[in-house]
Scaffold this motif. Structure first.
Motif, short mmCIF file in Angstrom:
data_model
loop_
_atom_site.label_atom_id
_atom_site.label_comp_id
_atom_site.label_asym_id
_atom_site.label_seq_id
_atom_site.Cartn_x
_atom_site.Cartn_y
_atom_site.Cartn_z
N THR A 13 0.85 -1.20 0.00
CA THR A 13 0.00 0.00 0.00
C THR A 13 0.89 1.25 0.00
O THR A 13 2.02 1.22 0.52
N GLY A 14 0.37 2.32 -0.59
CA GLY A 14 1.21 3.52 -0.73
C GLY A 14 2.40 3.21 -1.61
O GLY A 14 3.51 3.71 -1.38
N GLY A 15 2.17 2.41 -2.66
CA GLY A 15 3.28 1.93 -3.49
C GLY A 15 3.62 2.83 -4.68
O GLY A 15 4.47 2.50 -5.48
N THR A 16 2.94 3.98 -4.78
CA THR A 16 3.13 4.80 -5.98
C THR A 16 4.38 5.68 -5.93
O THR A 16 4.86 6.14 -6.95
N ARG A 17 4.86 5.95 -4.72
CA ARG A 17 6.03 6.84 -4.63
C ARG A 17 6.73 6.61 -3.28
O ARG A 17 6.28 5.81 -2.45
N GLY A 18 7.84 7.33 -3.09
CA GLY A 18 8.53 7.32 -1.80
C GLY A 18 8.95 5.93 -1.34
O GLY A 18 9.44 5.11 -2.12
N ILE A 19 8.74 5.68 -0.05
CA ILE A 19 9.16 4.42 0.56
C ILE A 19 8.45 3.24 -0.11
O ILE A 19 9.07 2.21 -0.42
N GLY A 20 7.15 3.39 -0.35
CA GLY A 20 6.38 2.29 -0.94
C GLY A 20 6.90 1.89 -2.31
O GLY A 20 7.01 0.69 -2.62
N ASN A 92 2.16 -2.85 4.59
CA ASN A 92 1.06 -1.98 4.99
C ASN A 92 1.64 -0.59 5.24
O ASN A 92 1.89 -0.20 6.39
N ASN A 93 1.86 0.15 4.17
CA ASN A 93 2.77 1.29 4.24
C ASN A 93 2.13 2.66 4.03
O ASN A 93 2.69 3.67 4.43
N ALA A 94 0.93 2.71 3.42
CA ALA A 94 0.33 4.03 3.11
C ALA A 94 0.15 4.84 4.39
O ALA A 94 -0.24 4.31 5.43
N ASN A 142 4.12 -3.45 8.81
CA ASN A 142 3.49 -2.13 8.90
C ASN A 142 4.57 -1.05 8.93
O ASN A 142 5.64 -1.25 9.51
N THR A 143 4.25 0.11 8.37
CA THR A 143 5.21 1.21 8.47
C THR A 143 4.86 2.08 9.67
O THR A 143 3.81 2.73 9.72
N SER A 144 5.76 2.07 10.65
CA SER A 144 5.62 2.92 11.83
C SER A 144 6.46 4.18 11.59
O SER A 144 6.55 4.68 10.47
N SER A 145 7.11 4.68 12.62
CA SER A 145 7.95 5.87 12.49
C SER A 145 8.83 6.03 13.72
O SER A 145 8.46 5.57 14.81
N LEU A 157 -1.12 14.04 16.37
CA LEU A 157 -1.83 12.84 15.92
C LEU A 157 -0.99 11.95 15.01
O LEU A 157 -1.31 10.77 14.83
N TYR A 158 0.09 12.50 14.44
CA TYR A 158 0.95 11.63 13.62
C TYR A 158 1.65 10.60 14.50
O TYR A 158 1.48 9.40 14.30
N PRO A 159 2.41 11.02 15.53
CA PRO A 159 2.97 10.00 16.42
C PRO A 159 1.91 9.15 17.10
O PRO A 159 2.10 7.94 17.27
N SER A 161 -0.83 8.13 15.87
CA SER A 161 -1.24 7.08 14.92
C SER A 161 -0.16 6.01 14.80
O SER A 161 -0.45 4.82 14.64
N LYS A 162 1.11 6.40 14.91
CA LYS A 162 2.19 5.42 14.76
C LYS A 162 2.38 4.59 16.05
O LYS A 162 2.80 3.44 15.98
N TYR A 163 2.06 5.18 17.22
CA TYR A 163 2.01 4.36 18.44
C TYR A 163 0.95 3.27 18.25
O TYR A 163 1.12 2.13 18.67
N PRO A 188 10.79 4.04 10.21
CA PRO A 188 11.77 4.88 9.51
C PRO A 188 12.09 6.14 10.30
O PRO A 188 11.23 6.70 10.98
N GLY A 189 13.35 6.58 10.17
CA GLY A 189 13.73 7.91 10.64
C GLY A 189 13.35 8.91 9.57
O GLY A 189 12.46 8.66 8.74
N ILE A 190 14.06 10.03 9.55
CA ILE A 190 13.75 11.05 8.54
C ILE A 190 14.18 10.54 7.18
O ILE A 190 15.37 10.32 6.94
N THR A 191 13.21 10.31 6.31
CA THR A 191 13.47 9.64 5.04
C THR A 191 13.18 10.56 3.86
O THR A 191 12.18 11.29 3.87
N ARG A 192 14.07 10.50 2.86
CA ARG A 192 13.99 11.43 1.74
C ARG A 192 12.84 11.08 0.77
O ARG A 192 13.01 10.37 -0.18
N THR A 193 11.63 11.58 1.09
CA THR A 193 10.46 11.38 0.23
C THR A 193 9.66 12.68 0.18
O THR A 193 10.03 13.65 0.84
N ASP A 194 8.53 12.64 -0.56
CA ASP A 194 7.66 13.83 -0.63
C ASP A 194 7.21 14.29 0.75
O ASP A 194 6.97 15.46 0.99
#
Ligand code: NAD
Length: 250
Positions: A13-20, A92-94, A142-145, A157-159, A161-163, A188-194
């Motif tokens: 999921t979320g496979g169109t760009r970035g990490i996915g 499960n990355n989106a 799953n992609t956490s952070s 709410l971003y962290p 959601s990742k908790y 992931p840590g700070i990752t070079r994506t959009d």
């Protein structure tokens, strides 16, 4: 050299760009058939065309169900099994990020992030697990952070959601282990994506100073972790939240 995912079928999921996108490409290069999920038909088809031109022999397809709609996800994942014969790996990355201060959150923003970062991750895991149980096993990643360990200064709410993603990962690893299904997360840590490009430079520079390896994580670094966890090299690894962040502490 034997490919690590020969004969496997993956949904990303979320496979169109970035990490996915990096995960999709890596899985294809390692012999899997891969179906990428995009949020829209147009972006999903564009990613598919790009992959087909980069890897002409790859077995790759695209779907674009509403990931928070269980019926739509079931129809889409059933079609993957029908077309490719199984569903062995769910990446499960989106997800989306936010850096909104608490008092500026609108109800719409709240629903938006919880819907994609928690509900959709849950729905995709639920639907994939049913297929995996029937076929006698599988892998969910799953992609956490990195922010799922200590939170962040704005956009709570971003962290949050990742908790939740970590909680889901740990819980499902216990519930689904007896069915031969491994469940892990990559943080992931700070990752070079959009996602990174929406953050202002003055927010990114001080963060790099605080990364012991002094570098931004590349999407390929995350895809490599996703490869390990999906492969039989990790056959006894379940319930892990694997940080890929240059030892960052925030
Ligand atoms: P990105 O913005 O480049 O890609 C996000 C992907 O998710 C896209 O393919 C997009 O289509 C999909 N998506 C977004 N909303 C969707 C929706 N409503 N329905 C279906 N698909 C949707 O971001 P990225 O950096 O590649 O992020 C991928 C994952 O990595 C996310 O879960 C994110 O939280 C996590 N992450 C990223 C970073 C980072 O620094 N980039 C750090 C930690 C965690």
């Amino acid at each position: 050299m034997t490919k690590l995912l020969e004969g496997k079928v993956a949904v990303v999921t979320g496979g169109t760009r970035g990490i996915g996108y990096a995960i999709v490409k890596t899985y294809l290069q390692q012999g899997a058939a891969v179906v990428l999920c995009g949020s829209r038909e147009q972006t999903a088809r564009a990613a598919l065309e790009k992959l087909r031109s980069e890897l002409p022999d790859a077995r790759v397809d695209a779907i674009w169900p509403d990931l928070s709609d269980e019926k739509a996800v079931k129809t889409a994942f059933d079609s993957v099994k029908e077309k490719f014969g199984s569903l062995d790996i769910l990446a499960n990355n989106a997800g989306i990020s936010q850096n909104c201060p608490l008092d500026q959150y609108t109800e719409e923003e709240v629903d938006k992030i919880l819907n994609i970062n928690i509900k959709s991750v849950f729905v995709c895991a639920k639907v994939a697990a049913a297929i995996m149980k029937e076929q006698g096993g599988g892998v969910i990643i799953n992609t956490s952070s990195v922010v799922s360990f200590n939170g962040q200064g704005a956009g709570c709410l971003y962290p949050t959601s990742k908790y939740a993603v970590n909680g889901l990962t740990r819980s499902l690893s216990r519930e689904l282990g007896p069915f031969g299904i491994r469940v892990n997360a990559v943080a992931p840590g700070i990752t070079r994506t959009d996602m990174l490009s929406v953050l202002p430079d003055e927010m990114i520079k001080p963060l790099i100073e605080r990364i012991p390896l002094r570098k931004i994580t590349e999407p390929q670094d995350i895809a490599n972790a996703y490869l390990f966890l999906a492969s039989d090299l990790a056959s006894c690894v379940s319930g892990a939240i694997l940080p890929v962040d240059g030892a960052m502490v925030i």
